[in-house]
Write a protein that holds these residues in place. Structure first.
Motif, PDB file in Angstrom:
ATOM      1  N   VAL A  78       0.870  -1.169   0.000  1.00  0.00           N
ATOM      2  CA  VAL A  78       0.000   0.000   0.000  1.00  0.00           C
ATOM      3  C   VAL A  78       0.913   1.226   0.000  1.00  0.00           C
ATOM      4  O   VAL A  78       1.830   1.327   0.807  1.00  0.00           O
ATOM      5  N   VAL A  79       0.674   2.136  -0.925  1.00  0.00           N
ATOM      6  CA  VAL A  79       1.485   3.346  -1.026  1.00  0.00           C
ATOM      7  C   VAL A  79       0.616   4.551  -0.687  1.00  0.00           C
ATOM      8  O   VAL A  79      -0.468   4.721  -1.237  1.00  0.00           O
ATOM      9  N   VAL A  80       1.100   5.354   0.243  1.00  0.00           N
ATOM     10  CA  VAL A  80       0.440   6.598   0.618  1.00  0.00           C
ATOM     11  C   VAL A  80       1.317   7.728   0.101  1.00  0.00           C
ATOM     12  O   VAL A  80       2.445   7.902   0.554  1.00  0.00           O
ATOM     13  N   ASN A  81       0.824   8.449  -0.874  1.00  0.00           N
ATOM     14  CA  ASN A  81       1.572   9.551  -1.463  1.00  0.00           C
ATOM     15  C   ASN A  81       1.218  10.826  -0.693  1.00  0.00           C
ATOM     16  O   ASN A  81       0.143  11.395  -0.880  1.00  0.00           O
ATOM     17  N   LEU A  82       2.117  11.242   0.171  1.00  0.00           N
ATOM     18  CA  LEU A  82       1.850  12.404   1.024  1.00  0.00           C
ATOM     19  C   LEU A  82       1.760  13.707   0.232  1.00  0.00           C
ATOM     20  O   LEU A  82       1.207  14.683   0.715  1.00  0.00           O
ATOM     21  N   LEU A  83       2.291  13.714  -0.974  1.00  0.00           N
ATOM     22  CA  LEU A  83       2.187  14.910  -1.819  1.00  0.00           C
ATOM     23  C   LEU A  83       0.754  15.110  -2.308  1.00  0.00           C
ATOM     24  O   LEU A  83       0.348  16.234  -2.594  1.00  0.00           O
ATOM     25  N   THR A 142     -10.814  -1.585 -10.958  1.00  0.00           N
ATOM     26  CA  THR A 142     -10.529  -0.726 -12.110  1.00  0.00           C
ATOM     27  C   THR A 142      -9.461   0.311 -11.819  1.00  0.00           C
ATOM     28  O   THR A 142      -9.118   1.104 -12.677  1.00  0.00           O
ATOM     29  N   GLN A 143      -8.923   0.288 -10.613  1.00  0.00           N
ATOM     30  CA  GLN A 143      -7.935   1.285 -10.199  1.00  0.00           C
ATOM     31  C   GLN A 143      -6.651   1.150 -11.025  1.00  0.00           C
ATOM     32  O   GLN A 143      -6.137   0.064 -11.232  1.00  0.00           O
ATOM     33  N   GLU A 144      -6.153   2.266 -11.484  1.00  0.00           N
ATOM     34  CA  GLU A 144      -4.892   2.286 -12.204  1.00  0.00           C
ATOM     35  C   GLU A 144      -3.754   2.050 -11.218  1.00  0.00           C
ATOM     36  O   GLU A 144      -3.730   2.599 -10.118  1.00  0.00           O
ATOM     37  N   VAL A 145      -2.805   1.220 -11.616  1.00  0.00           N
ATOM     38  CA  VAL A 145      -1.681   0.889 -10.742  1.00  0.00           C
ATOM     39  C   VAL A 145      -0.611   1.967 -10.906  1.00  0.00           C
ATOM     40  O   VAL A 145       0.166   1.962 -11.856  1.00  0.00           O
ATOM     41  N   THR A 146      -0.613   2.928  -9.977  1.00  0.00           N
ATOM     42  CA  THR A 146       0.330   4.030 -10.024  1.00  0.00           C
ATOM     43  C   THR A 146       0.506   4.620  -8.634  1.00  0.00           C
ATOM     44  O   THR A 146      -0.355   4.438  -7.777  1.00  0.00           O
ATOM     45  N   VAL A 147       1.596   5.305  -8.434  1.00  0.00           N
ATOM     46  CA  VAL A 147       1.815   6.004  -7.162  1.00  0.00           C
ATOM     47  C   VAL A 147       1.283   7.432  -7.226  1.00  0.00           C
ATOM     48  O   VAL A 147       1.413   8.173  -6.269  1.00  0.00           O
ATOM     49  N   HIS A 148       0.665   7.802  -8.327  1.00  0.00           N
ATOM     50  CA  HIS A 148       0.157   9.154  -8.518  1.00  0.00           C
ATOM     51  C   HIS A 148      -1.293   9.279  -8.058  1.00  0.00           C
ATOM     52  O   HIS A 148      -2.121   9.923  -8.715  1.00  0.00           O
ATOM     53  N   LYS A 194       2.414  -9.810   7.137  1.00  0.00           N
ATOM     54  CA  LYS A 194       2.136  -8.382   7.294  1.00  0.00           C
ATOM     55  C   LYS A 194       1.843  -7.729   5.948  1.00  0.00           C
ATOM     56  O   LYS A 194       2.161  -8.264   4.897  1.00  0.00           O
ATOM     57  N   PHE A 195       1.214  -6.566   6.026  1.00  0.00           N
ATOM     58  CA  PHE A 195       1.042  -5.700   4.864  1.00  0.00           C
ATOM     59  C   PHE A 195       1.981  -4.530   5.043  1.00  0.00           C
ATOM     60  O   PHE A 195       2.073  -3.949   6.123  1.00  0.00           O
ATOM     61  N   LEU A 196       2.676  -4.159   3.998  1.00  0.00           N
ATOM     62  CA  LEU A 196       3.592  -3.031   4.065  1.00  0.00           C
ATOM     63  C   LEU A 196       2.909  -1.772   3.569  1.00  0.00           C
ATOM     64  O   LEU A 196       2.188  -1.794   2.572  1.00  0.00           O
ATOM     65  N   ILE A 197       3.166  -0.672   4.267  1.00  0.00           N
ATOM     66  CA  ILE A 197       2.672   0.645   3.869  1.00  0.00           C
ATOM     67  C   ILE A 197       3.885   1.531   3.665  1.00  0.00           C
ATOM     68  O   ILE A 197       4.724   1.657   4.556  1.00  0.00           O
ATOM     69  N   VAL A 198       3.991   2.127   2.483  1.00  0.00           N
ATOM     70  CA  VAL A 198       5.111   3.000   2.156  1.00  0.00           C
ATOM     71  C   VAL A 198       4.569   4.415   2.003  1.00  0.00           C
ATOM     72  O   VAL A 198       3.653   4.650   1.215  1.00  0.00           O
ATOM     73  N   PHE A 199       5.125   5.335   2.772  1.00  0.00           N
ATOM     74  CA  PHE A 199       4.763   6.744   2.673  1.00  0.00           C
ATOM     75  C   PHE A 199       5.773   7.424   1.766  1.00  0.00           C
ATOM     76  O   PHE A 199       6.961   7.469   2.076  1.00  0.00           O
ATOM     77  N   ILE A 200       5.311   7.949   0.635  1.00  0.00           N
ATOM     78  CA  ILE A 200       6.178   8.675  -0.291  1.00  0.00           C
ATOM     79  C   ILE A 200       6.097  10.152   0.056  1.00  0.00           C
ATOM     80  O   ILE A 200       5.008  10.714   0.157  1.00  0.00           O
ATOM     81  N   LYS A 201       7.274  10.776   0.202  1.00  0.00           N
ATOM     82  CA  LYS A 201       7.323  12.161   0.658  1.00  0.00           C
ATOM     83  C   LYS A 201       7.815  13.141  -0.400  1.00  0.00           C
ATOM     84  O   LYS A 201       7.798  14.343  -0.175  1.00  0.00           O
ATOM     85  N   ASP A 202       8.286  12.620  -1.545  1.00  0.00           N
ATOM     86  CA  ASP A 202       8.743  13.509  -2.605  1.00  0.00           C
ATOM     87  C   ASP A 202       8.528  12.849  -3.962  1.00  0.00           C
ATOM     88  O   ASP A 202       8.312  11.642  -4.052  1.00  0.00           O
ATOM     89  N   SER A 260      10.520  12.229  -6.399  1.00  0.00           N
ATOM     90  CA  SER A 260      11.564  11.323  -6.892  1.00  0.00           C
ATOM     91  C   SER A 260      11.642  10.022  -6.088  1.00  0.00           C
ATOM     92  O   SER A 260      12.486   9.180  -6.358  1.00  0.00           O
ATOM     93  N   ILE A 261      10.790   9.864  -5.107  1.00  0.00           N
ATOM     94  CA  ILE A 261      10.739   8.692  -4.229  1.00  0.00           C
ATOM     95  C   ILE A 261      12.103   8.441  -3.575  1.00  0.00           C
ATOM     96  O   ILE A 261      12.561   7.322  -3.438  1.00  0.00           O
ATOM     97  N   GLU A 262      12.757   9.488  -3.185  1.00  0.00           N
ATOM     98  CA  GLU A 262      14.017   9.371  -2.454  1.00  0.00           C
ATOM     99  C   GLU A 262      13.776   9.428  -0.945  1.00  0.00           C
ATOM    100  O   GLU A 262      14.551   8.899  -0.176  1.00  0.00           O
ATOM    101  N   HIS A 263      12.713  10.096  -0.542  1.00  0.00           N
ATOM    102  CA  HIS A 263      12.377  10.227   0.871  1.00  0.00           C
ATOM    103  C   HIS A 263      11.052   9.512   1.110  1.00  0.00           C
ATOM    104  O   HIS A 263      10.032   9.873   0.539  1.00  0.00           O
ATOM    105  N   PHE A 264      11.110   8.505   1.941  1.00  0.00           N
ATOM    106  CA  PHE A 264       9.933   7.692   2.214  1.00  0.00           C
ATOM    107  C   PHE A 264      10.106   7.031   3.573  1.00  0.00           C
ATOM    108  O   PHE A 264      11.186   7.037   4.154  1.00  0.00           O
ATOM    109  N   SER A 265       9.036   6.481   4.076  1.00  0.00           N
ATOM    110  CA  SER A 265       9.107   5.681   5.297  1.00  0.00           C
ATOM    111  C   SER A 265       8.245   4.447   5.096  1.00  0.00           C
ATOM    112  O   SER A 265       7.318   4.435   4.286  1.00  0.00           O
ATOM    113  N   ILE A 266       8.569   3.404   5.846  1.00  0.00           N
ATOM    114  CA  ILE A 266       7.905   2.111   5.699  1.00  0.00           C
ATOM    115  C   ILE A 266       7.300   1.716   7.036  1.00  0.00           C
ATOM    116  O   ILE A 266       7.950   1.821   8.072  1.00  0.00           O
TER     117      ILE A 266
END
Length: 128
Positions: free
Chosen positions: A39-44, A64-70, A107-115, A117-123
């Motif tokens: 699961v990806v949470v895009n904080l932007l 029908t959800q598009e597979v993207t981090v956007h 477990k299920f992983l949750i990744v928080f994207i903070k920028d 370029s996906i250089e700053h994130f937390s898991i």
């Protein structure tokens, strides 16, 4: 003075705690449709700490959800480009290999994207 990184981690942790049951159900339903993933949470793109209005539990929406981090919150299956991109970033920064099957067993992983370029994130992980 408060450390901004520590503050950010507290906010992400409280987000997971406050929305844990919704995130679990979302991950379970998507896992049934798409297989292993994260699961990806895009904080932007997330404008509010509440995810109730995002319609995450609609079964038709999920399939029908598009597979993207956007998107504010998305499920990224293991076979997708974005999973591979995030996996490489996590492996480089934290030496955690998401490609190995054993990482998903309990477990299920949750990744928080903070920028962008996906250089700053937390898991974070939540138990099913």
């Amino acid at each position: 003075m408060t450390n901004p990184i520590a503050l950010d981690k507290r906010q992400n942790k409280s987000f997971v705690i406050n929305n844990g049951s919704i995130l679990k159900e979302y991950a379970k339903k998507n896992h049934a449709v798409f297989g292993q993933g994260i699961v990806v949470v895009n904080l932007l793109l997330l404008t509010d700490e509440s995810i109730n209005e995002l319609n995450l539990d609609d079964a038709e929406f999920i399939s029908t959800q598009e597979v993207t981090v956007h998107q504010p919150i998305s499920y990224i299956p293991q076979a997708s480009f974005w999973f591979k991109m995030i996996s490489l970033k996590i492996k480089k920064k934290h030496q955690i290999d998401l490609q190995k099957q054993h990482n998903f067993d309990d477990k299920f992983l949750i990744v928080f994207i903070k920028d962008a370029s996906i250089e700053h994130f937390s898991i974070y992980s939540i138990k099913p």
